[in-house]
Design a protein around this motif. Structure first.
Motif, PDB file in Angstrom:
ATOM      1  N   TYR A  38      -9.710  -8.051   4.699  1.00  0.00           N
ATOM      2  CA  TYR A  38      -8.866  -8.199   5.880  1.00  0.00           C
ATOM      3  C   TYR A  38      -7.496  -7.533   5.737  1.00  0.00           C
ATOM      4  CZ  TYR A  38     -12.004 -11.706   7.969  1.00  0.00           C
ATOM      5  OH  TYR A  38     -13.067 -12.354   8.541  1.00  0.00           O
ATOM      6  N   THR A  39      -6.925  -7.546   4.537  1.00  0.00           N
ATOM      7  CA  THR A  39      -5.555  -7.041   4.382  1.00  0.00           C
ATOM      8  C   THR A  39      -5.396  -6.029   3.255  1.00  0.00           C
ATOM      9  OG1 THR A  39      -4.844  -8.764   2.810  1.00  0.00           O
ATOM     10  CG2 THR A  39      -4.695  -9.282   5.160  1.00  0.00           C
ATOM     11  N   GLY A  40      -6.435  -5.784   2.483  1.00  0.00           N
ATOM     12  CA  GLY A  40      -6.298  -4.869   1.352  1.00  0.00           C
ATOM     13  C   GLY A  40      -5.338  -5.396   0.302  1.00  0.00           C
ATOM     14  N   TYR A  41      -5.204  -6.730   0.216  1.00  0.00           N
ATOM     15  CA  TYR A  41      -4.305  -7.388  -0.754  1.00  0.00           C
ATOM     16  C   TYR A  41      -2.836  -7.036  -0.527  1.00  0.00           C
ATOM     17  CZ  TYR A  41      -8.034  -9.079  -3.827  1.00  0.00           C
ATOM     18  OH  TYR A  41      -9.103  -9.744  -4.337  1.00  0.00           O
ATOM     19  N   GLY A  42      -2.513  -6.447   0.625  1.00  0.00           N
ATOM     20  CA  GLY A  42      -1.121  -6.029   0.818  1.00  0.00           C
ATOM     21  C   GLY A  42      -0.697  -4.996  -0.208  1.00  0.00           C
ATOM     22  N   SER A  43      -1.661  -4.181  -0.664  1.00  0.00           N
ATOM     23  CA  SER A  43      -1.388  -3.246  -1.763  1.00  0.00           C
ATOM     24  C   SER A  43      -0.807  -1.916  -1.312  1.00  0.00           C
ATOM     25  CB  SER A  43      -2.690  -2.987  -2.538  1.00  0.00           C
ATOM     26  OG  SER A  43      -3.678  -2.430  -1.686  1.00  0.00           O
ATOM     27  N   LEU A  44      -0.762  -1.673   0.010  1.00  0.00           N
ATOM     28  CA  LEU A  44      -0.229  -0.405   0.490  1.00  0.00           C
ATOM     29  C   LEU A  44       1.288  -0.384   0.340  1.00  0.00           C
ATOM     30  CD1 LEU A  44      -2.284   0.104   3.777  1.00  0.00           C
ATOM     31  CD2 LEU A  44      -2.673   1.181   1.565  1.00  0.00           C
ATOM     32  N   SER A  45       1.813   0.741  -0.098  1.00  0.00           N
ATOM     33  CA  SER A  45       3.258   0.898  -0.181  1.00  0.00           C
ATOM     34  C   SER A  45       3.836   0.945   1.235  1.00  0.00           C
ATOM     35  CB  SER A  45       3.603   2.198  -0.921  1.00  0.00           C
ATOM     36  OG  SER A  45       3.201   3.320  -0.148  1.00  0.00           O
ATOM     37  N   PRO A  46       5.154   0.719   1.395  1.00  0.00           N
ATOM     38  CA  PRO A  46       5.743   0.792   2.742  1.00  0.00           C
ATOM     39  C   PRO A  46       5.481   2.115   3.445  1.00  0.00           C
ATOM     40  CG  PRO A  46       7.275  -0.248   1.234  1.00  0.00           C
ATOM     41  CD  PRO A  46       6.131   0.238   0.394  1.00  0.00           C
ATOM     42  N   LEU A  47       5.527   3.215   2.706  1.00  0.00           N
ATOM     43  CA  LEU A  47       5.270   4.511   3.322  1.00  0.00           C
ATOM     44  C   LEU A  47       3.840   4.596   3.836  1.00  0.00           C
ATOM     45  CD1 LEU A  47       5.847   7.431   4.056  1.00  0.00           C
ATOM     46  CD2 LEU A  47       5.392   8.069   1.666  1.00  0.00           C
ATOM     47  N   ARG A  48       2.874   4.241   2.993  1.00  0.00           N
ATOM     48  CA  ARG A  48       1.479   4.332   3.418  1.00  0.00           C
ATOM     49  C   ARG A  48       1.175   3.340   4.531  1.00  0.00           C
ATOM     50  NH1 ARG A  48      -2.355   3.780  -1.529  1.00  0.00           N
ATOM     51  NH2 ARG A  48      -0.740   2.340  -2.254  1.00  0.00           N
ATOM     52  N   ASN A  49       1.724   2.133   4.430  1.00  0.00           N
ATOM     53  CA  ASN A  49       1.496   1.147   5.482  1.00  0.00           C
ATOM     54  C   ASN A  49       2.144   1.592   6.786  1.00  0.00           C
ATOM     55  OD1 ASN A  49       0.339  -1.304   6.327  1.00  0.00           O
ATOM     56  ND2 ASN A  49       2.277  -2.378   6.103  1.00  0.00           N
ATOM     57  N   GLY A  50       3.345   2.183   6.694  1.00  0.00           N
ATOM     58  CA  GLY A  50       4.006   2.690   7.886  1.00  0.00           C
ATOM     59  C   GLY A  50       3.213   3.807   8.547  1.00  0.00           C
ATOM     60  N   LEU A  51       2.646   4.697   7.739  1.00  0.00           N
ATOM     61  CA  LEU A  51       1.801   5.762   8.284  1.00  0.00           C
ATOM     62  C   LEU A  51       0.557   5.180   8.951  1.00  0.00           C
ATOM     63  CD1 LEU A  51       1.979   8.400   5.395  1.00  0.00           C
ATOM     64  CD2 LEU A  51       3.097   8.536   7.626  1.00  0.00           C
ATOM     65  N   ALA A  52      -0.016   4.136   8.336  1.00  0.00           N
ATOM     66  CA  ALA A  52      -1.201   3.498   8.926  1.00  0.00           C
ATOM     67  C   ALA A  52      -0.860   2.817  10.249  1.00  0.00           C
ATOM     68  CB  ALA A  52      -1.795   2.494   7.942  1.00  0.00           C
ATOM     69  N   ILE A  53       0.305   2.162  10.311  1.00  0.00           N
ATOM     70  CA  ILE A  53       0.734   1.521  11.563  1.00  0.00           C
ATOM     71  C   ILE A  53       0.919   2.581  12.654  1.00  0.00           C
ATOM     72  CG2 ILE A  53       2.610   0.252  12.693  1.00  0.00           C
ATOM     73  CD1 ILE A  53       3.072  -1.151   9.974  1.00  0.00           C
ATOM     74  N   ALA A  54       1.604   3.672  12.304  1.00  0.00           N
ATOM     75  CA  ALA A  54       1.790   4.758  13.274  1.00  0.00           C
ATOM     76  C   ALA A  54       0.455   5.346  13.693  1.00  0.00           C
ATOM     77  CB  ALA A  54       2.687   5.841  12.673  1.00  0.00           C
ATOM     78  N   GLY A  55      -0.475   5.461  12.739  1.00  0.00           N
ATOM     79  CA  GLY A  55      -1.794   5.986  13.068  1.00  0.00           C
ATOM     80  C   GLY A  55      -2.536   5.092  14.032  1.00  0.00           C
ATOM     81  N   ASP A  56      -2.459   3.778  13.828  1.00  0.00           N
ATOM     82  CA  ASP A  56      -3.088   2.852  14.769  1.00  0.00           C
ATOM     83  C   ASP A  56      -2.426   2.925  16.132  1.00  0.00           C
ATOM     84  OD1 ASP A  56      -5.368   1.295  14.144  1.00  0.00           O
ATOM     85  OD2 ASP A  56      -4.260   0.275  12.563  1.00  0.00           O
ATOM     86  N   TYR A  57      -1.111   3.079  16.132  1.00  0.00           N
ATOM     87  CA  TYR A  57      -0.362   3.044  17.386  1.00  0.00           C
ATOM     88  C   TYR A  57      -0.599   4.304  18.219  1.00  0.00           C
ATOM     89  CZ  TYR A  57       3.531   2.065  20.533  1.00  0.00           C
ATOM     90  OH  TYR A  57       4.287   1.799  21.644  1.00  0.00           O
ATOM     91  N   ILE A  58      -0.690   5.457  17.554  1.00  0.00           N
ATOM     92  CA  ILE A  58      -0.914   6.719  18.273  1.00  0.00           C
ATOM     93  C   ILE A  58      -2.414   6.927  18.415  1.00  0.00           C
ATOM     94  CG2 ILE A  58      -0.538   9.202  18.273  1.00  0.00           C
ATOM     95  CD1 ILE A  58       1.937   8.716  16.545  1.00  0.00           C
ATOM     96  N   SER A  59      -2.939   6.545  19.540  1.00  0.00           N
ATOM     97  CA  SER A  59      -4.376   6.668  19.791  1.00  0.00           C
ATOM     98  C   SER A  59      -4.678   8.008  20.449  1.00  0.00           C
ATOM     99  CB  SER A  59      -4.848   5.529  20.704  1.00  0.00           C
ATOM    100  OG  SER A  59      -4.235   5.651  21.978  1.00  0.00           O
ATOM    101  N   ALA A  60      -5.959   8.273  20.628  1.00  0.00           N
ATOM    102  CA  ALA A  60      -6.347   9.496  21.332  1.00  0.00           C
ATOM    103  C   ALA A  60      -5.853   9.462  22.767  1.00  0.00           C
ATOM    104  CB  ALA A  60      -7.867   9.655  21.290  1.00  0.00           C
ATOM    105  N   ALA A  61      -5.806   8.268  23.367  1.00  0.00           N
ATOM    106  CA  ALA A  61      -5.279   8.144  24.727  1.00  0.00           C
ATOM    107  C   ALA A  61      -3.812   8.553  24.769  1.00  0.00           C
ATOM    108  CB  ALA A  61      -5.446   6.708  25.213  1.00  0.00           C
TER     109      ALA A  61
END
Length: 523
Positions: free
Chosen positions: A28-51
């Motif tokens: 569910y969370t990947g143990y919170g193991s992502l660094s702030p940079l990688r997690n921030g990129l993932a959040i931006a990736g989720d937020y910027i959809s194809a739409a």
């Protein structure tokens, strides 16, 4: 060939990074193991959809100033999440939005309502991504035919289900990171090439776009997108308000808050995410205006009435008549980035829906359900969500998809946003108020949306041949957003003073660690 290679590589990466044992925190969370940079990129990736990439770029290319305001509203929405909700959500939640809401109001009814609203908000967005996939690949690869487009939808849908079921949070995060890096990298180069075509003078770019728009200076002023409505100014304000309140509160975005290991980490992650989205908005503005300036508004509308191909058309037009090998490689990178955007966006949404079904609905029926069984349920839930979505996408692929995008944002603004704000910050808020907010806000959107001009009554509506338009706005936000907040207040007041005081004491018991992160307990 490039798309097949991307699909194969990303699926292999999901398998390699997926959970290797039956551990819920890892899935569910990947143990919170992502660094702030990688997690921030993932959040931006989720937020910027194809739409966002295709739709927002199209609005900018066709409507100019109104599209710029829409793009800025998307960035403002994520900033609102960053400054108001991100840290309390991280402290209150564990795996899903249902966890955050049930933290102070335990009960299966709350979790089921949260799951239902999650599905209602994300299913339309998934349909948009998948239904647009066939048209997108047809445009890129130059083929036509309903059977080929339907085959693309089914194949890519199956791939996205695999991402969510196999990779879990870490696997989908990796795909999101690949997507956002490729999208922003290629987009930055295209934006620089556009500016170079106009001697690095943005005013020259805007003037050329206005000249090629066919509407003159109106292209650079507000009102073009909503000019045919009875109240253009009010319609525009309502639309932007809906985007600002609803965009950052959608469940596939908020679930990324739970992957941060501390409050400091979530703040740093959101800083990176907001920076990426701000860069994306700048790229979209330049490329959108560049598309209009280079090929004209009429040509963009002929290719797609909604302007969904404007980003690709602008990327192709910037190279001019003679295209070298390097420019071909760059355009291939742009199309691959959009392809990755479709894959990653739907995978993240399927994961959010599957997690909510498994954790909030099925797991709460059985006391002490084993982690292995819950993970199996989550993976089966990905199938249960994904397969109907694929089938529905094949049926709506030739309709205007804008009503579905608007529907999702309206539910986010009218039901999810007031529920989260009240739950995290209002001491007196009760379970009845929460259910009224979630259910009432969602129903208000579902009742009002069919009456908007996006569904019928206009040439670009989902049903252009019909006219049952009775609600004079393109979004429901003018009514449904205040109603969502009002229903939460009314439900709390009608609960009675005694019930409100009891649940207020429950909130005060957890207030310190919701707002300040004093502790973080298991759900």
């Amino acid at each position: 060939m490039a798309f097949t290679a991307v699909a194969t590589v990303t699926l292999l990466l999901c398998v390699m990074t997926g959970p290797d044992r039956d551990d819920l925190d890892e899935f569910y969370t990947g143990y919170g193991s992502l660094s702030p940079l990688r997690n921030g990129l993932a959040i931006a990736g989720d937020y910027i959809s194809a739409a966002s990439v295709l739709g927002t770029g199209g609005v900018i290319a066709l409507c100019g100033y109104d599209g710029v305001v829409l793009a800025l509203s998307t960035a403002l929405s994520l900033m609102l999440l960053m400054f108001l909700l991100a840290e309390p959500l991280r402290n209150a939640g564990r795996f899903t939005m249902g966890d955050a809401l049930a933290r102070r109001m335990p009960g299966r009814g709350v979790r089921i309502a949260a799951c239902a609203v999650t599905l209602a908000a994300l299913l339309p967005l998934m349909l948009v991504q998948l239904a647009g996939t066939g048209q997108l690949l047809a445009f890129i690869l130059g083929f036509s035919g309903d059977s080929l487009q339907t085959g693309c939808i089914i194949g890519l849908g199956a791939l996205m289900i695999s991402y969510a079921a196999i990779g879990g949070m870490k696997g989908t995060a990796l795909i999101q990171i690949m997507k956002i890096v490729t999208l922003l990298g290629s987009g930055t180069v295209i934006a620089l090439l556009v500016l170079n075509r106009f001697d690095w003078d943005p005013s020259a770019l805007f003037a050329a776009a206005a000249d090629k728009s066919g509407v003159g200076s109106a292209f650079l002023h507000s009102g073009l997108e909503f000019a045919h409505g009875p109240s253009p100014r009010l319609d525009m304000i309502t639309t932007q308000l809906t985007v600002v309140l609803g965009g950052g509160c959608l469940p596939h975005i908020t679930m990324r808050m739970y992957t941060a290991s501390s409050a400091r980490q979530v703040r740093r992650s959101m800083s990176w995410a907001v920076s990426c989205v701000a860069l994306f908005v700048l790229i979209m503005i330049i490329v959108g205006f560049g598309a209009t300036a280079l090929i004209g508004r009429v040509a963009i509308a002929q290719a797609d009435p909604q302007g969904n191909t404007a980003y690709l058309l602008g990327s192709r037009a910037v190279f001019g008549a003679e295209v070298s090998g390097a420019e071909t490689l760059l355009f291939t990178t742009v199309t691959t980035a959009i392809f990755l955007t479709v894959l990653a966006s739907v995978a993240g949404m399927i994961l959010a829906c599957a997690n909510s079904l498994a954790h909030d609905v099925f797991a709460t029926r059985v006391q002490e359900m084993s982690p292995r069984r819950e993970m199996l349920l989550a993976r089966l839930s990905a199938l249960a969500v994904g397969i109907p979505t694929i089938l529905l996408a094949t049926q709506v692929q030739h309709r205007s998809l804008q009503p579905l995008v608007t529907l999702a944002f309206c539910i986010g603004a009218s039901a999810i946003a007031p529920a989260l704000v009240y739950s995290l910050f209002w001491r007196r808020y009760t379970r009845t108020g929460l259910l009224c907010t979630l259910i009432g806000g969602t129903l208000a959107v579902l009742v009002l949306m069919p009456g908007t001009s996006l569904v019928s009554g206009s040439p670009v509506a989902a049903f252009p041949e019909a006219d049952f338009n009775w609600f004079p706005f393109t979004t429901t936000g003018l009514v449904s957003v205040p109603l969502g907040f009002a229903l939460g207040w009314a439900g709390t007041v009608l609960s009675g003073r005694r019930k409100a005081e009891e649940q207020r004491s429950d909130y005060e018991a957890v207030e310190a660690w919701i707002l300040a992160g004093a502790a973080r307990r298991e759900s």
